[in-house]
Design an enzyme around this catalytic site. Structure first.
Site, PDB file in Angstrom:
ATOM      1  N   ASP A  15      30.010  33.935  28.727  1.00  0.00           N
ATOM      2  CA  ASP A  15      30.750  34.109  29.975  1.00  0.00           C
ATOM      3  C   ASP A  15      32.015  33.262  29.828  1.00  0.00           C
ATOM      4  O   ASP A  15      31.962  32.040  29.914  1.00  0.00           O
ATOM      5  CB  ASP A  15      29.873  33.620  31.144  1.00  0.00           C
ATOM      6  CG  ASP A  15      30.637  33.548  32.469  1.00  0.00           C
ATOM      7  OD1 ASP A  15      31.811  33.961  32.501  1.00  0.00           O
ATOM      8  OD2 ASP A  15      30.050  33.082  33.460  1.00  0.00           O
ATOM      9  N   LYS A  77      42.948  31.887  31.826  1.00  0.00           N
ATOM     10  CA  LYS A  77      42.447  33.268  31.856  1.00  0.00           C
ATOM     11  C   LYS A  77      43.233  34.099  32.890  1.00  0.00           C
ATOM     12  O   LYS A  77      43.352  35.313  32.761  1.00  0.00           O
ATOM     13  CB  LYS A  77      40.961  33.249  32.209  1.00  0.00           C
ATOM     14  CG  LYS A  77      40.311  34.607  32.353  1.00  0.00           C
ATOM     15  CD  LYS A  77      38.824  34.465  32.568  1.00  0.00           C
ATOM     16  CE  LYS A  77      38.197  35.707  33.127  1.00  0.00           C
ATOM     17  NZ  LYS A  77      36.766  35.545  33.386  1.00  0.00           N
ATOM     18  N   GLU A 154      31.496  41.480  34.210  1.00  0.00           N
ATOM     19  CA  GLU A 154      30.742  40.318  34.713  1.00  0.00           C
ATOM     20  C   GLU A 154      29.694  40.696  35.757  1.00  0.00           C
ATOM     21  O   GLU A 154      28.530  40.292  35.632  1.00  0.00           O
ATOM     22  CB  GLU A 154      31.709  39.259  35.277  1.00  0.00           C
ATOM     23  CG  GLU A 154      32.419  38.500  34.160  1.00  0.00           C
ATOM     24  CD  GLU A 154      33.637  37.723  34.610  1.00  0.00           C
ATOM     25  OE1 GLU A 154      33.882  37.597  35.824  1.00  0.00           O
ATOM     26  OE2 GLU A 154      34.371  37.230  33.727  1.00  0.00           O
ATOM     27  N   ASP A 176      31.253  38.959  43.448  1.00  0.00           N
ATOM     28  CA  ASP A 176      31.478  37.985  42.382  1.00  0.00           C
ATOM     29  C   ASP A 176      32.851  37.327  42.556  1.00  0.00           C
ATOM     30  O   ASP A 176      33.878  37.917  42.234  1.00  0.00           O
ATOM     31  CB  ASP A 176      31.388  38.730  41.034  1.00  0.00           C
ATOM     32  CG  ASP A 176      31.603  37.814  39.843  1.00  0.00           C
ATOM     33  OD1 ASP A 176      31.905  36.626  40.032  1.00  0.00           O
ATOM     34  OD2 ASP A 176      31.474  38.305  38.701  1.00  0.00           O
TER      35      ASP A 176
END
Ligand code: AMP
Length: 562
Positions: A15, A77, A154, A176
């Site tokens: 992850d 990211k 994800e 999420d």
């Protein structure tokens, strides 16, 4: 350490988060997390350049964001897929180079723990990541010496871990909210089948935005302009408000912050925070509504709600979800670790591990893919969808198009991704030309898009006469030619990475320096003494003393909340 039954090639899931990253392995019929050099599951996705020029990754780098902001970077990211460069101690890095350093650290941790080398992994990405962002993630893995077995979305990874855990039949919405991205996925469990019905999200919304909004509100109240504050003071403000954000559920919080030699104070309670965050909370609603609409469901049709990502720990987010759905979310799996565990389960699935062989997972393409075409009299290029968002993948769809005039010799096929009617508002993916036979009339052609489970898009064009042209969309990151890719490889190979074994000591030194900076008065004196004591113990080079002092000081800092 691994036992004799562990397969030769470890089945790994990673992850790669905006704030933290984790690595897990499928072993003995279940997914297990792998600890890093500090013995922790979560490795902060942060990189810093030490004074001796060596690269620090993880917790030490995270602490140095406050003490040495100009030598450190985090949350890169968020820029994946853009041309942004980040500067650390005068050196520039691309977001994928910095991500590669984090992946490299995770790879080293896995190798140390498993006792064998690691070369492949399933890596999770936000469901709503674009084609380019996915390609750049693959390139980051390549730079770290890892082959991507598969990119998994994800929320889909979370769904997989949750499904294995629960063994239920139900309709679920996965909400999420990570550090930098927001994904909503609606899926249905009819085990062994896990079927994703819709995936939507916002690639630029996450927990970091909530901290950023507090920073802006605080600076405004204190009548300070962001660019008038020194980088170190600004980093310290971010850090202080991040802590306050996490403690808000305990009651009103008071910030004490040193800026330009002056002590500043700011207080915050839940009511004020709610007001500051109102625009962000409003942005969470639209993707939820769209996912339900695309899945043709009402909130009451859902059997459960799963919260994933560190930012779902915020009470205001939980309240918003509860209000939106008229029920409490379901969450007894750890929102921080569920994605890595799911990614490792996916690795096992691909390797047809016996314990998981039965499970079948279907996913969707979260965005619309199509081509540019002339529509009516308009001079603007229209976007004509071929694969609509939330189509189950793998998929193959065809649409018929026509040349614009009888003398036309070539057609240019321009592939775009997005949800807007004009191509100029969508994301360009690739383009290629096709020669048309001489016919002196308008000709028709069938354009077929085939999209596979890894997100590989193939475009096939069939002309009237039966002639076919096939074009695989280039998987190498757009905008990165061979020279740029080789330069990235060279840049990373030249870096000196801080030795893994020395990281626990280096991380404590960085933590003590940060704690000294953030504390005052007696507490600061105490931290100063600890810093001196630990430096002295390190100088004596007695391993047992170093380890016991390190443990004692880390516990003492934990107790002080530093
Ligand atoms: P992730 O990328 O899933 O690790 O999520 C990280 C985000 O979660 C960061 O923005 C953190 O600020 C946020 N976060 C983690 N724990 C908490 C907490 N207890 N309260 C509020 N936000 C949190």
């Amino acid at each position: 350490m691994q036992d004799a039954s562990t397969p030769r090639t470890p089945l790994l899931g990673i992850d790669l988060g905006t704030t933290n990253s984790l690595i897990a392995v499928w072993q003995d019929g279940r997914a297990q997390l792998i600890p890093n050099a500090l013995g922790e599951w979560l490795t902060p996705s942060a990189v810093s350049i030490d004074e001796d020029g060596s690269i620090l990754i993880g917790q030490a780098a995270r602490s140095r964001l406050t003490t040495h902001p100009e030598r450190s970077a985090a949350a890169f990211k968020r820029f994946m897929g853009s041309e942004k460069r980040l500067e650390l101690a005068g050196q520039t890095f691309s977001p994928e180079e910095l991500s590669a350093l984090v992946l490299g650290a995770l790879k080293q941790d896995a190798e140390a723990w498993l006792g064998c080398s690691v070369s492949e992994a399933v890596i999770s990405v936000p469901a709503y990541f674009s084609d380019e962002q996915r390609k750049r993630t693959c390139f980051a893995a390549e730079l770290a010496g890892l082959k991507v077995q598969r990119l998994i979305n994800e929320p889909t990874a979370a769904a997989m871990a949750y499904g294995l855990h629960e063994q239920k039949f139900e309709r679920t919405l996965i909400f999420d909210l990570g550090g930098g991205t927001f994904d909503v996925t609606v899926l249905e469990y009819a085990l062994p089948l896990i079927e994703v019905h819709a995936s939507t999200g916002d690639n630029y919304l996450g927990g970091e935005d909530f901290t950023h909004a507090l920073v802006q509100a605080c600076l405004k109240d204190l009548q300070l302009a962001t660019d008038s504050v020194e980088p170190q003071a600004l980093a310290s403000l971010y850090d202080g408000l991040e802590q306050i954000k996490r403690k808000l559920n305990e009651g009103p919080q008071q910030l004490q912050w040193r800026c330009a030699g002056e002590m500043r104070e700011w207080s915050l309670d839940e009511g004020r925070a709610q007001k500051i965050w109102e625009p962000l909370l409003a942005r969470l609603r639209a993707p939820v509504e769209q996912a339900l609409r695309d899945a043709r469901l009402n909130p009451r049709d859902l059997d459960s709600l799963v919260l994933v990502g560190g930012a779902t720990r915020m009470p205001v987010v939980q309240q918003m979800v509860a209000t939106l759905f008229g029920r409490l979310p379901y969450r007894h799996l750890d929102p921080d670790t569920i994605v890595a565990l799911g990614a490792a389960s996916q690795a096992a699935c691909r390797a047809r591990d016996q314990a998981i062989e039965e499970l079948i997972l279907t996913d969707v393409c979260p965005y619309t893919l199509g081509i540019a075409a002339v529509r009516g009299e308009s001079r603007r290029q229209a976007f004509v969808p071929i694969i609509e968002r939330n189509t189950v993948i793998p998929t193959s769809r065809v649409e018929r198009f026509h040349s614009t005039h009888p003398e036309q010799k070539t057609v240019r096929i321009e592939v775009y991704q997005g949800e807007r009617p004009w191509v100029s508002d969508n994301i360009f993916i690739d383009a290629f030309d096709i020669e048309l036979p001489q016919a002196d009339r308008i000709q028709s052609m069938d354009v077929r898009f085939s999209y596979d489970i890894n997100g590989l898009l193939e475009v096939d064009v069939a002309l009237e006469g039966g002639e076919r042209h096939s074009h695989v969309i280039d998987r190498s990151p757009a905008g990165l030619d061979d020279a740029a890719r080789a330069a990235s490889h060279g840049r990373l190979a030249a870096l000196k990475i801080h030795p893994r074994d020395a990281l626990p000591n280096r991380a404590l030194l960085a933590r003590l320096e940060r704690a000294w900076m953030q504390s005052l008065g007696e507490q600061r004196d105490q931290v100063g003494q600890w810093l001196e004591a630990f430096t002295a113990v390190l100088g004596n080079q007695h391993a047992q003393d170093i380890n016991s002092t390190r443990q004692r000081l880390n516990t003492a800092l934990d107790e002080q909340g530093l």
